[in-house]
Design a protein around this motif. Structure first.
Motif, PDB file in Angstrom:
ATOM      1  N   ASN A   1       0.818  -1.208   0.000  1.00 39.07           N
ATOM      2  CA  ASN A   1       0.000   0.000   0.000  1.00 39.07           C
ATOM      3  C   ASN A   1       0.856   1.264   0.000  1.00 39.07           C
ATOM      4  O   ASN A   1       0.440   2.299  -0.535  1.00 39.07           O
ATOM      5  CB  ASN A   1      -0.947  -0.007   1.207  1.00 39.07           C
ATOM      6  CG  ASN A   1      -2.138  -0.923   0.996  1.00 39.07           C
ATOM      7  OD1 ASN A   1      -3.032  -0.643   0.209  1.00 39.07           O
ATOM      8  ND2 ASN A   1      -2.144  -2.047   1.688  1.00 39.07           N
TER       9      ASN A   1
ATOM     10  N   ILE B   1       0.513   4.397  -2.585  1.00 38.11           N
ATOM     11  CA  ILE B   1       0.456   5.788  -2.112  1.00 38.11           C
ATOM     12  C   ILE B   1       1.567   6.630  -2.724  1.00 38.11           C
ATOM     13  O   ILE B   1       1.344   7.749  -3.197  1.00 38.11           O
ATOM     14  CB  ILE B   1       0.516   5.824  -0.572  1.00 38.11           C
ATOM     15  CG1 ILE B   1      -0.755   5.213   0.017  1.00 38.11           C
ATOM     16  CG2 ILE B   1       0.703   7.254  -0.067  1.00 38.11           C
ATOM     17  CD1 ILE B   1      -0.707   5.033   1.518  1.00 38.11           C
TER      18      ILE B   1
ATOM     19  N   SER C   1       0.958   9.645  -5.439  1.00 37.69           N
ATOM     20  CA  SER C   1       1.362  10.956  -4.929  1.00 37.69           C
ATOM     21  C   SER C   1       2.489  11.565  -5.743  1.00 37.69           C
ATOM     22  O   SER C   1       2.535  12.786  -5.946  1.00 37.69           O
ATOM     23  CB  SER C   1       1.799  10.844  -3.461  1.00 37.69           C
ATOM     24  OG  SER C   1       0.762  10.324  -2.654  1.00 37.69           O
TER      25      SER C   1
ATOM     26  N   SER D   1      -7.056   7.104  -1.363  1.00 36.19           N
ATOM     27  CA  SER D   1      -7.794   7.060  -0.098  1.00 36.19           C
ATOM     28  C   SER D   1      -7.966   5.622   0.380  1.00 36.19           C
ATOM     29  O   SER D   1      -7.792   5.323   1.572  1.00 36.19           O
ATOM     30  CB  SER D   1      -9.168   7.726  -0.280  1.00 36.19           C
ATOM     31  OG  SER D   1      -9.974   7.549   0.868  1.00 36.19           O
TER      32      SER D   1
ATOM     33  N   ALA E   1      -4.705   4.367   1.699  1.00 32.71           N
ATOM     34  CA  ALA E   1      -4.403   4.927   3.020  1.00 32.71           C
ATOM     35  C   ALA E   1      -5.145   4.170   4.117  1.00 32.71           C
ATOM     36  O   ALA E   1      -4.585   3.894   5.187  1.00 32.71           O
ATOM     37  CB  ALA E   1      -4.783   6.409   3.051  1.00 32.71           C
TER      38      ALA E   1
ATOM     39  N   SER F   1     -10.786   2.862   9.716  1.00 24.80           N
ATOM     40  CA  SER F   1     -10.192   2.329   8.486  1.00 24.80           C
ATOM     41  C   SER F   1     -11.227   1.554   7.676  1.00 24.80           C
ATOM     42  O   SER F   1     -11.234   1.601   6.438  1.00 24.80           O
ATOM     43  CB  SER F   1      -8.993   1.440   8.819  1.00 24.80           C
ATOM     44  OG  SER F   1      -9.381   0.316   9.580  1.00 24.80           O
TER      45      SER F   1
ATOM     46  N   TRP G   1     -13.840  10.649   5.170  1.00 27.59           N
ATOM     47  CA  TRP G   1     -13.020  10.354   6.348  1.00 27.59           C
ATOM     48  C   TRP G   1     -13.563  11.071   7.587  1.00 27.59           C
ATOM     49  O   TRP G   1     -13.552  10.513   8.697  1.00 27.59           O
ATOM     50  CB  TRP G   1     -11.574  10.764   6.097  1.00 27.59           C
ATOM     51  CG  TRP G   1     -10.808   9.759   5.290  1.00 27.59           C
ATOM     52  CD1 TRP G   1     -10.833   9.617   3.931  1.00 27.59           C
ATOM     53  CD2 TRP G   1      -9.920   8.753   5.777  1.00 27.59           C
ATOM     54  NE1 TRP G   1     -10.011   8.585   3.539  1.00 27.59           N
ATOM     55  CE2 TRP G   1      -9.431   8.044   4.652  1.00 27.59           C
ATOM     56  CE3 TRP G   1      -9.472   8.399   7.043  1.00 27.59           C
ATOM     57  CZ2 TRP G   1      -8.523   6.986   4.764  1.00 27.59           C
ATOM     58  CZ3 TRP G   1      -8.567   7.339   7.164  1.00 27.59           C
ATOM     59  CH2 TRP G   1      -8.108   6.651   6.041  1.00 27.59           C
TER      60      TRP G   1
END
Length: 339
Positions: free
Chosen positions: A51, A55, A59, A74, A77, A116, A158
């Motif tokens: 993961n 990310i 990014s 998302s 994360a 999560s 979130w």
């Protein structure tokens, strides 16, 4: 040897020997538990590593800065939180029954774990909405779905997950039967049956219904577009371009649907298991088995990206070879597929 002799030979260990309210310590060190510890630890490490790759990829590389990839970011994360925090804590509790991190960390963990989960399911709902717009209205999709709008939706998701988790835990503690910590050195969540049903509707049934309805509409439109592409194959170029664009979006929707249905297969048993009892304790065997099935889903998602998305394979090569530290690496061509 009578019962009194047996009792004398048993040494009771406590989590905190200096505390009179300490829980009894149970350390599981058999070969089966050692093997389980090694396997689950490897799963946790792989979950974090994979993961993190997702990310860093989304990014860092500018070609991947799209609304759909922002939702995948998302989701990654949320999966990272599972591998970095939820899995290690559950491994620790599986091997040693004692909780050594204090009540504050226990409370924080009780928030992070469901957060999560909620962030994951909200991300999947956003993916379904994003694909629905992209397939059903591909020409207006770039103007209707932007990075800024999607960022706001992700942040809203979130925030809602955090607020819902806090309210859920507080209400759960106030409902009868009242539960208190029996001893010092334990950390588990007791969920009342009434809240199990409420959480089932909010966290599973409602979002899953939205996802399934949207994907049903997506594939209905996809079949219609497939027929239209054949019918206008030799037609005007602008019509053909529109249909080809819709076809590309449909292919992306089919790939992302795999992530969603794998998610449902892993999570539905966990949410349905509490319905069989009045009160479910998070340390029970049932929740342990179904919980780990759900956690493993966080490891599977990056593997799905690796199988279906060339951009993830290309970005992984750049990351592992440390080429992302080059000055112009963010503009490397990753040959991404259309989303």
């Amino acid at each position: 040897m009578d019962d009194r002799d047996i009792e004398c030979n048993i040494t009771v260990q406590y989590c905190f020997p200096d505390n009179n309210a300490s829980c009894v310590k149970e350390v599981r060190t058999g070969p089966a538990y050692i093997f389980l510890f090694i396997v689950l630890s490897c799963i946790s490490v792989c979950t974090v590593f994979l993961n993190l790759l997702v990310i860093i990829s989304i990014s860092h590389f500018k070609q991947l800065h799209t609304p759909t990839n922002l939702i995948i970011l998302s989701l990654a994360a949320a999966d990272l939180l599972v591998g970095l925090i939820v899995m290690p804590v559950n491994i620790m509790q599986l091997i040693d029954s004692c909780w050594y991190l204090g009540n504050l960390v226990c409370s924080m963990f009780s928030v992070v774990s469901p957060l999560s989960m909620l962030a994951s399911v909200f991300s999947l709902v956003l993916i379904a909405v994003d694909r629905y717009i992209a397939v059903c209205d591909p020409l207006l999709y770039p103007s209707r779905v932007t990075i800024y709008k999607m960022s706001a939706y992700v942040a809203l998701g979130w925030s809602f997950g955090l607020l819902y988790t806090i309210i859920f835990i507080n209400v759960n503690d106030l409902l009868p039967p009242y539960t208190t910590t029996k001893c010092y050195g334990e950390c588990f969540l007791v969920v009342k049956h009434s809240l199990v049903l409420t959480d089932l509707v909010i966290s599973l049934l409602t979002p899953c219904s939205v996802i399934l309805v949207l994907y049903g509409l997506i594939f209905k439109v996809a079949r219609r577009q497939a027929k239209a592409v054949k019918a206008v194959k030799n037609g005007a170029s602008n019509k053909k371009g529109a249909k080809v664009l819709g076809s590309s979006q449909t292919k992306a929707a089919k790939k992302l649907s795999i992530i969603i249905f794998v998610y449902l297969a892993c999570w539905i048993p966990f949410y349905l298991s509490p319905l069989s009892s009045e009160i479910m304790i998070s340390s029970s065997v049932v929740w342990t088995v179904f919980g780990w099935l759900m956690y493993i889903n966080s490891s599977v998602n990056p593997l799905i990206y690796a199988i279906f998305y060339s951009w993830f394979r290309e970005s992984t090569k750049y990351i592992l070879s440390c080429r992302i530290f080059q000055s112009s690496s963010s503009r490397f061509n990753l040959f991404p597929e259309d989303f």
